[in-house]
Design an enzyme around this catalytic site. Structure first.
Site, short mmCIF file in Angstrom:
data_model
loop_
_atom_site.label_atom_id
_atom_site.label_comp_id
_atom_site.label_asym_id
_atom_site.label_seq_id
_atom_site.Cartn_x
_atom_site.Cartn_y
_atom_site.Cartn_z
N GLU A 327 -2.42 -6.04 13.46
CA GLU A 327 -2.83 -5.47 12.16
C GLU A 327 -4.34 -5.60 12.03
O GLU A 327 -4.86 -6.08 11.01
CB GLU A 327 -2.11 -6.18 11.01
CG GLU A 327 -0.60 -6.18 11.17
CD GLU A 327 0.14 -6.78 9.99
OE1 GLU A 327 -0.22 -7.89 9.57
OE2 GLU A 327 1.05 -6.12 9.48
N CYS A 411 3.90 -7.52 1.32
CA CYS A 411 2.58 -7.81 0.74
C CYS A 411 2.01 -6.62 -0.03
O CYS A 411 1.37 -6.79 -1.07
CB CYS A 411 1.62 -8.22 1.85
SG CYS A 411 1.68 -7.13 3.30
#
Ligand SMILES: [Zn+2]
Length: 676
Positions: A327, A411
């Site tokens: 990521e 998230c």
């Protein structure tokens, strides 16, 4: 309730004005808190309302359905020694944060819209969180539910895997952000006291002469800075700085990895690397600590890292974090479109960071990036109805990308809830007798200046669809004031500071700025025209930002964008989506540089958007392998609004020559849904 909201309204983002402490030192420029800015426009007001009425209740519901609230209940049962059936740890050790983040978002809305039902619900959640806190302050359901069998990422004892993946400090960082928001919104200390008990436990455990630790996933630094601003307790600021300074080689945790930005000391870092959310949270924490301590080494490092991101690692949509692997940020100029990761949380982090750099430097180049991210790669993360989300935000799709109501790693939805609720806080900033106008949105603001004066500012505009902004200045009495009006980079022929992107050709229409009907020269200083005069009630500033459709070109070193153009109009980046174009295909299009492009507002489309129209050439292979070319109507929509209909092709960077175009294969590829 109203009185509390009014008190909170004075200081939501800047607790020092509200409570026990007034730090000696802080950001040289201070934002005008979102509670003082009442947005009533066509673009943001409906989004903020959808966030309040739909997304926040929806996210709380998901927190319950997925066991995230139950984790606190089970941890409390374990602490009380009660028998309970399910001893399994949470799915992820950071699941606690999904509850904290939505409490933060809910608290922000409570500061603006008193809602006894929502407040009571949040009170109930806080009671559950309190019951899950261990006697010495430790709060982490992934261990407390069953300390002998914690989550595998948590490690057998507290903190031993913190530098890797336990997320113990990450959870607390989000707790601190939520606790400060809740305290300032409601005046209640319930969540704040929980947070302070954990922070005192951290202070007893870590620091010079104690254990040295840094968070594997940053955010606790920002959170501790907020606790310091609220309480004035120096220990929290010292701990934030300590955790930044021990990061990297030479600490007990040793040299870490670029993935966690612990490959070198934070002050020595010059390039954005690793996990993009961790990075931007760390940079934001560094900016906070720099502002609060005056540490210039942090600022120097941040300036270099920012040059690297803005110059080499920023998508045209303002997204960051190019690769799914880790990521993470990619290499310089590595900005693939189809596989672009661009996590929604990284866009939120990018805006936190750029806003803080503006507060340090008072330079509009940071607001240019912030605005680009805000209007494009950030709000693309949530659907128009507020109930489905993107985790990655790619710039091209064959139709494989679809929004989801929730994620195992959830998230992004929580980050959307807290960010959307606070958007009006990015419009203005002030210092002494200077006011900065950073964003344009129809609104009324009651601004308390450092010098004790108040100014009511009214903005009337249809931004981002139209570039005219009328601002009425209403000081409490005639007052000398420098009003710094931002001229966006996109209106100054510079998409972003640096040479990563450029416009094809110059815009011939000039920016016009008038005070009480009289034009003033556009003399720029750090991206602002400073209007310094004695302002009196009813003075009018009129800004006209021409909004032609612009073609954007990327630096030739960005391989993915060679032979391609992106389209912009004002702050909005465009995408061609299958459903608006013939045969449900857009990846086979070529847009010649000579093709005229026009803009048209469509009130019924995608909650009201301005589309870009013109003629493109569709390329297709025929049975003999020859490429056929067909001129056809072309329509592009704002990038943020894509994937709100059935899934199908989408493209931001459109080939402008046959050499870079991708003819549709023969026989014609079936689209996922027939074109309408
Ligand atoms: Zn995320």
């Amino acid at each position: 309730m109203k009185a509390i909201a009014a008190i909170a309204a004075a200081a939501l983002l800047w607790p020092c004005q509200l409570s026990w402490a007034q730090p000696q030192r802080d950001y040289p420029v201070k934002p005008v808190p979102f509670t003082a800015v009442h947005v009533n426009d066509v673009f943001w007001a409906p989004r903020i309302e959808t966030n309040r009425k739909v997304t926040i209740p929806f996210a709380f519901q998901k927190d319950e359905e997925t066991g995230r609230v139950d984790n606190f209940i089970r941890a409390a049962q374990a602490l009380r020694g009660e028998p309970f059936a399910n001893h399994k740890p949470p799915g992820y050790p950071f699941d606690d944060t999904d509850v904290y983040k939505v409490i933060e978002g809910a608290s922000y809305t409570l500061s603006v819209y008193p809602d006894p039902k929502l407040e009571a619900y949040v009170d109930g959640l806080i009671a559950r969180i309190a019951a899950a806190q261990e006697p010495d302050g430790y709060l982490y359901t992934a261990r407390t539910i069953d300390p002998l069998h914690p989550h595998p990422w948590s490690g057998p004892q507290r903190w031993v895997l913190e530098g890797v993946n336990s997320h113990e400090l990450y959870d607390l960082g989000h707790l601190y952000e939520a606790a400060v928001a809740h305290y300032q919104a409601t005046g209640k200390r319930t969540l704040l006291d929980i947070a302070l008990r954990t922070a005192d436990m951290l202070d007893r455990t870590f620091g010079p002469g104690k254990q040295a630790i840094w968070p594997g996933h940053q955010i606790v630094e920002m959170g501790l800075a907020k606790l310091y601003r609220v309480t004035g307790d120096q220990r929290y600021l010292d701990l934030a700085k300590f955790m930044l300074d021990v990061r990297g080689p030479g600490s007990e945790q040793g040299a870490g990895a670029a993935y966690t930005q612990s490959h070198m000391k934070v002050v020595d870092q010059t390039e954005a690397v690793g996990h993009a959310v961790r990075a931007t949270y760390m940079y934001s924490g560094m900016a906070d600590v720099a502002a609060l301590t005056g540490d210039v080494a942090y600022v120097n490092a941040l300036d270099k890292i920012w040059e690297n991101v803005a110059g080499k690692k920023l998508y045209i949509t303002g997204g960051i974090g190019a690769t799914a692997k880790g990521e993470a940020f990619g290499d310089n100029y590595e900005l693939p479109n189809m596989t672009a990761y661009n996590e929604t949380c990284a866009a939120v982090g990018n805006d936190y960071w750029n806003h803080r750099l503006f507060l340090l430097h008072a330079d509009a180049k940071y607001i240019d990036v912030m605005e680009r991210t805000l209007y494009n790669g950030l709000i693309s993360g949530v659907s128009l109805d507020g109930t489905t989300f993107f985790y990655p935000n790619p710039l091209e799709s064959t139709g494989q990308h679809k929004r989801s109501p929730w994620f195992g790693v959830a998230c992004c939805p929580g980050n959307i809830t807290r960010f959307m609720a606070s958007v009006p806080g990015y419009v203005y900033a002030q210092r002494g007798d200077a006011l900065w106008v950073n964003l344009y949105m129809g609104s009324t603001a009651d601004i308390k200046l450092d010098n004790g004066r108040t100014v009511n500012m009214v903005q009337e505009t249809r931004y981002p669809w139209e570039g005219t902004v009328k601002m009425t200045v209403n000081p409490d009495r005639a007052t000398p004031l420098a009003i710094n009006v931002r001229i966006p980079g996109w209106a100054r022929n510079q998409p972003v500071a640096g040479d990563l992107y450029r416009y094809a050709g110059k815009s011939s229409s000039p920016v016009v700025l008038k005070v009480n009907g009289k034009a003033v020269p556009i003399k720029l200083d750090k991206g602002y025209v400073s209007l310094s005069r004695t302002w009196k009630r009813g003075d009018i500033i009129e800004l006209a930002l021409p909004m032609p459709v612009r073609r954007v070109l990327a630096n030739d070193q960005v391989a993915a964008d060679r032979g391609r153009v992106a389209l912009e109009r004002g702050p909005i980046v465009y995408a061609a989506e299958w459903v608006d174009n013939p045969k449900g295909q857009v990846r086979n299009l070529m847009l010649p540089d000579s093709a005229p492009l026009t803009a048209e507002f469509k009130p019924a489309l995608l909650h009201g958007v301005t589309v870009v129209k013109g003629k493109a050439v569709a390329l297709a292979n025929d049975a003999q392998g020859h490429v056929s070319k067909t001129e056809q109507e072309f329509t592009a929509i704002p990038y943020y609004a894509w994937a709100n209909r059935e899934p199908g092709q989408m493209i931001v960077w459109i080939p402008n020559s046959e050499a870079s175009a991708s003819p549709a294969p023969f026989p014609a590829a079936a689209t996922s849904v027939e074109a309408k």
